[in-house]
Scaffold this active site. Structure first.
Site, PDB file in Angstrom:
ATOM      1  N   SER A 116      22.040  71.014  27.705  1.00 39.12           N
ATOM      2  CA  SER A 116      21.374  72.991  27.466  1.00 39.12           C
ATOM      3  C   SER A 116      22.356  72.867  26.527  1.00 39.12           C
ATOM      4  CB  SER A 116      22.416  72.756  28.694  1.00 39.12           C
ATOM      5  OG  SER A 116      23.418  72.659  29.167  1.00 39.12           O
ATOM      6  N   GLY A 117      23.108  72.423  25.419  1.00 40.31           N
ATOM      7  CA  GLY A 117      23.738  73.406  24.112  1.00 40.31           C
ATOM      8  C   GLY A 117      24.520  71.972  23.677  1.00 40.31           C
ATOM      9  N   ASP A 175      21.467  65.487  38.770  1.00 36.17           N
ATOM     10  CA  ASP A 175      21.786  64.737  37.087  1.00 36.17           C
ATOM     11  C   ASP A 175      22.492  63.731  36.181  1.00 36.17           C
ATOM     12  OD1 ASP A 175      19.965  64.695  34.621  1.00 36.17           O
ATOM     13  OD2 ASP A 175      20.871  65.975  33.641  1.00 36.17           O
ATOM     14  N   GLY A 190      24.172  68.553  23.850  1.00 38.36           N
ATOM     15  CA  GLY A 190      23.321  67.824  25.618  1.00 38.36           C
ATOM     16  C   GLY A 190      22.687  68.923  26.314  1.00 38.36           C
TER      17      GLY A 190
END
Ligand code: NAG
Ligand code: NAG
Ligand code: NAG
Ligand code: NAG
Length: 961
Positions: A664-665, A785, A662
């Site tokens: 962010s990770g 988002d 993703g």
């Protein structure tokens, strides 16, 4: 001789003039037919061309046209004629005398018509709200220009510094424009000595506000809001003797103290410097300004006391100083101004008593004093504040009884007394609060019983009376509050049974009756509601648990009721609830043991949670210390009762379990020992490097947003966060696992084609999830988002909104709904967000519209085939201009039997992606519109031999209204 010669010359000149005038008339006439060709819109039919020939200057009688007495057009005003097409080039070659050109509020999607700059006599050019784009030309030839309004367009490129040549300019309005390249205010601007209105809001200006601005003494209105200005506010602004409005808010980096010299601006009526980094005190000189109506300085770092002189103002209508570090007491006579309409001093460190005279003027609408250190009682005369719309004093140290009339303010929509030390009964008069929609009394010491009269306040949507000393029954009359969405009565001593009548609360979404002394059985009818969040735990409820409650996996919200049992055999929940009617003694022991464990678990969880989050801003350094450096020492919190073994999870963070990466990770799918799968997101850290404090700050922020946001939400269309672990080098979030991956993959990579009913179900589900965030939570949440990769699909293709890493919790009150960090993903970003960086719920609506278009077309938001514009919205909106084009955009792989329903959804998608945020529907409206476009309802209607059961969606639709 001389005379003859003179007469001859005169005649010649006259006839030459007539000739040239004839030519001009023809030219002017030609330009009107040109406009008639290139522009379209019904209003143009007002131009009656059939009078051509009757007179040379027939057009002088046209609507919106003005001529001088020789028949020269001097004015064209087509404001708000709903025109499309484009404005033809060459206007002033055909109309040499044009002075006034007003074309605002028309949608002429093109660049600025460059030839307008040849209009050297033009004095007024108004092209506001025209949807124009591209860069702007050199304006230097327009020497006569006095009014220039290019606000609300989408211009890009360099800001036209050529304007500094136009020394006659009186008004320059570039409010809300596109995306200029960053620029600084050039000293040449000070040549514009006649400039009265300089409106350069969101125009990409950076640098400091120059001192020479003080030389522009004609200025009446100076607006530099929403730029990137920094540094101190120059004292020279105090020289602008004519200034009436000074708007510098939302620059974020203006710092230093507010200059005392602003007190010289005796004509000033509006001063707004909110959302900056201003420090020091609020100058007394400013508070003394004789004409000041609006003073807004919220969201800065101002300290000291509010100057007492402000209470003498007779002109003040709005004072908003929230979110600063103000101390001391509030001027005791504040609010006596006859026009006082709004007072917001929330989130400061103000103490002492509430000002007694706030309602003296009789016009006060907003009274917000949340989160301060106010003490004492609510003045008795507040009961006379009949004009109030909002009364909010939560999170203070107020005590005593609340004047009875306060509960019955006739216009109030929010009454918020939460988290104080109020006592005494809740006034019966609350029944006359006809406009009340939110009543927050939680966290006080209110006692007595809930007045049954509350049921007459029929506009109530949210009631929170939790954690007081209320006793007696839950009034059955409350069942008539048809709009009620949230009912929180937990943590009291209510001791009746759960009234059957609650089942008529068809809109109920959150019901918390936990931690009371409720008895009797759970009414079967309650289950028809299936609120998204229900908690009946820790009461004395008894008897069989209604079957549907067990099916919905709500067992955790029933715990702590030793008398509850399961009447199905085999008992699917025998670990937690005994089987009715016989109880095995060993089971009961197990059960009590289990409760003990759960309680301990919850306490530890809460303790850790408090430790982690109560420190807040100052807590970063402190917080680091609480983290041990050993990789196996974690802070953790669990939001749902699910067993996960940290060690097992950490050991499973291996490549073969990776299911995605993703923003962010990395995301892993991990099977727990009980066979259940969870999704674990590992927030990315820099590889092979010890975390810097900045990294940690970032991770903390990301983790904090996601945890704070998601941990508290339960909605069937929002992914469940089970819990998190955090240590110095590892941050893990544990979610429910969604077997069908994300919507992007399902649409664009999936092997199975999703049919339209499934896609519609997905669309509706997402809209319900987002509507819940926007409309049912207080404060509301903006996801920021929304995109197909953030929509996950469960085994039944029910969608769940995920990834709240950048979500923004909107402050309640009309506060600052804007945020600084640009989040979001290209292709889904609302246009206004891209350049103002203001996140609003309407930005989410826009992004949702893009997802709808993906569902309809099966295409990605950005594809090569879209051509130059390269974006799904432009592509769709171009195609739909024709009826055939509209069907062309629909996914060709889908059966055409749902074409009508898909067209309905297409219209919704187009509305959602409207450039103007105000034209976009709210998410609640979207839900409604999507329900109306339900292909299944339509089909069951067509083949009506079967009676269709209402789907889950339609049921929860009611509850999310
Ligand atoms: C003006 O436009 C209308 C609609 O396009 C057209 O019917 C009409 O003939 C035009 N008139 C002139 C004089 O160009
Ligand atoms: C431009 O037109 C709009 C709409 O009529 C109006 O509100 C605005 O004041 C005008 N601007 C100027 C500078 O006159
Ligand atoms: C101002 O006008 C002069 C003469 O037309 C031109 O040379 C100059 O570039 C203009 N200034 C700006 C900033 O455009
Ligand atoms: C502004 O005015 C002051 C005083 O009249 C003068 O000295 C200064 O040069 C001016 N600055 C500009 C940039 O015109």
């Amino acid at each position: 001789m001389g005379l003859l010669r003179f007469l001859f010359l005169l005649t010649l000149q006259l006839s030459l003039f007539t000739l040239s005038s004839q030519a001009t008339m023809t030219n002017q006439s030609y330009f009107f037919s040109l406009m008639n060709q290139t522009l379209s819109g019904n209003s143009l039919s007002r131009w009656n061309f059939s009078s051509v020939g009757v007179s040379d200057s027939y057009f002088c009688n046209f609507a919106g046209v003005g001529c001088d007495n020789r028949g020269y057009v001097i004015k064209i005003d087509l404001t708000a004629w709903s025109l499309t097409g484009y404005f033809p080039e060459g206007v002033c070659s055909y109309m040499p005398e044009l002075r006034i050109l007003h074309l605002g509020h028309n949608h002429l999607q093109r660049n600025f018509p460059i030839s307008i700059t040849n209009c050297s006599l033009l004095e007024e050019l108004n092209m506001t709200h025209m949807n124009l784009s591209g860069s702007l030309p050199d304006f230097s030839p327009m020497k006569s220009l006095r009014f220039l309004d290019l606000s609300y367009n989408r211009f890009t490129g360099d800001f036209p510094l050529s304007l500094t040549n136009l020394t006659n300019l009186e008004t320059m309005n570039f409010n809300e424009n596109g995306d200029f390249k960053l620029w600084k205010l050039p000293v040449e601007l000070s040549r514009l000595t006649k400039l009265k209105r300089m409106i350069l809001t969101t125009c990409s200006i950076y640098g400091e506000i120059p001192r020479w601005i003080g030389n522009m003494t004609s200025l009446v209105d100076l607006e530099l809001t929403g730029n990137f200005l920094q540094g101190q506010i120059p004292a020279e602004i105090g020289k602008l003797k004519n200034l009436q409005a000074l708007e510098l808010y939302y620059n974020q980096h203006l710092s230093g103290e507010i200059p005392d010299e602003l007190g010289n601006l005796t004509k000033l009526t509006d001063l707004d410097m909110s959302v900056n980094k201003l420090t020091g005190k609020i100058p007394e000189s400013v508070c003394k300004l004789p004409n000041l109506r609006v003073l807004q300085l919220y969201n800065n770092s101002l300290s000291g006391e509010i100057p007492r002189v402000i209470e003498n103002s007779t002109t003040l209508t709005l004072l908003s100083l929230y979110d600063n570090y103000l101390t001391g007491t509030v001027p005791p006579n504040l609010g006596t101004s006859p026009n006082m309409m709004g007072l917001d001093l929330s989130e400061n460190r103000l103490s002492g008593e509430l000002p007694k005279q706030v309602c003296k003027g009789g016009k006060l609408l907003y009274f917000c004093m949340l989160q301060n250190l106010f003490s004492g009682e609510v003045p008795e005369n507040y009961a006379n504040c009949k004009s109030l719309l909002r009364f909010r004093v939560s999170n203070n140290r107020l005590r005593g009884r609340v004047p009875d009339g306060l509960f019955s303010l006739p216009h109030a929509s929010i009454i918020d007394l939460a988290f104080n030390q109020f006592e005494g009964p809740i006034g019966k008069s609350v029944g006359s609060a006809r406009n009340l929609s939110e009543l927050f009394l939680q966290g006080n010491r209110f006692s007595g019983s809930i007045p049954p009269e509350i049921s007459r306040a029929t506009n109530l949507v949210k009631i929170d009376l939790s954690n007081n000393n209320l006793s007696g029954p839950i009034p059955p009359e409350m069942g008539s509050l048809r709009k009620l969405n949230t009912l929180m009565l937990q943590g009291n001593k209510l001791d009746s049974s759960i009234p059957d009548s609650l089942s008529s609360l068809k809109s109920l979404n959150v019901l918390d009756l936990s931690n009371n002394l409720l008895t009797g059985t759970i009414p079967e009818s309650i289950c028809e509601l299936l609120p998204n969040s229900i908690n009946l735990s820790n009461n004395n409820l008894s008897g069989p648990i209604p079957l549907s409650l067990t099916k919905w996996g709500l067992e955790e919200s029933l715990s702590g009721n030793p008398g509850l049992c399961i009447s199905v055999y085999p008992n699917p929940l025998e670990q937690k609830f005994p089987t009715c009617p016989k109880l095995h003694s060993r089971k009961r022991v197990n059960h009590i043991w289990l409760i003990g464990i759960s309680v301990a678990f919850v306490i530890v969880g809460i303790a850790l949670f408090l430790k982690r989050w109560l420190g807040k801003d100052k807590g970063v350094a402190k917080h680091n210390k609480t983290l041990s450096s050993s990789p196996f020492s974690y802070e953790m919190k669990s939001f749902h009762k699910i067993n996960f073994d940290q060690k097992q999870i950490i050991e499973s963070l291996v490549e073969k379990n990776v299911v995605g990466h993703g923003g962010s990770g990395t995301v892993y799918k991990i099977e727990l020992s009980d066979g259940k799968a969870v999704a674990v997101k590992k927030l990315s850290t820099r590889k092979s490097k010890v975390l810097t404090p900045e990294d940690h700050l970032f991770l903390n922020k990301e983790l904090k947003t996601e945890v704070q946001t998601l941990g508290s939400i339960r909605h069937k269309n929002i992914v469940k966060l089970y819990g998190y672990f955090s240590s110095l080098d590892l941050n893990l979030l544990v979610y429910e696992y969604m077997p069908n991956g994300n919507l992007w993959d399902a649409l664009h990579k999936g092997r199975n084609l999703l049919d339209w009913p499934t896609r519609h179900k997905i669309a509706l589900g997402i809209s319900q999830g987002v509507a819940y965030l926007h409309h049912d939570l207080l404060p509301p949440i903006i996801h920021r988002d929304i995109k197909s990769t953030n929509i996950l699909l469960n085994a039944e293709y029910q969608p769940k909104v995920a990834d709240f890493g950048v979500a923004k919790v909107l402050q309640a009150r009309a506060k600052d709904s804007s945020t600084t960090v640009i989040a979001g993903t290209c292709g889904y970003l609302a246009p206004e967000y891209a350049y103002t960086s203001k996140a609003t719920t309407k930005c989410d609506v826009y992004s949702f519209g893009v997802v709808l278009m993906e569902l309809l077309t099966g295409k990605k938001p950005v594809e090569v085939e879209f051509g130059e514009s390269k974006n799904i919205i432009c592509w769709v909106s171009c195609k739909v201009e024709t009826k055939e084009g509209a069907t062309e955009v629909l996914d060709k792989r889908l059966s055409c039997s749902f074409r009508d329903e898909m067209m309905k959804v297409l219209r919704i998608a187009i509305r959602c992606t409207s450039r103007t945020p105000a034209h976009r529907p709210t998410m609640n409206e979207v839900v409604q519109l999507l329900i109306e476009a339900d292909p299944c309802n339509f089909h069951s209607f067509k083949s009506s031999n079967k009676v269709k059961e209402p789907s889950n969606e339609t049921k929860t639709k009611n509850s999310s209204q």
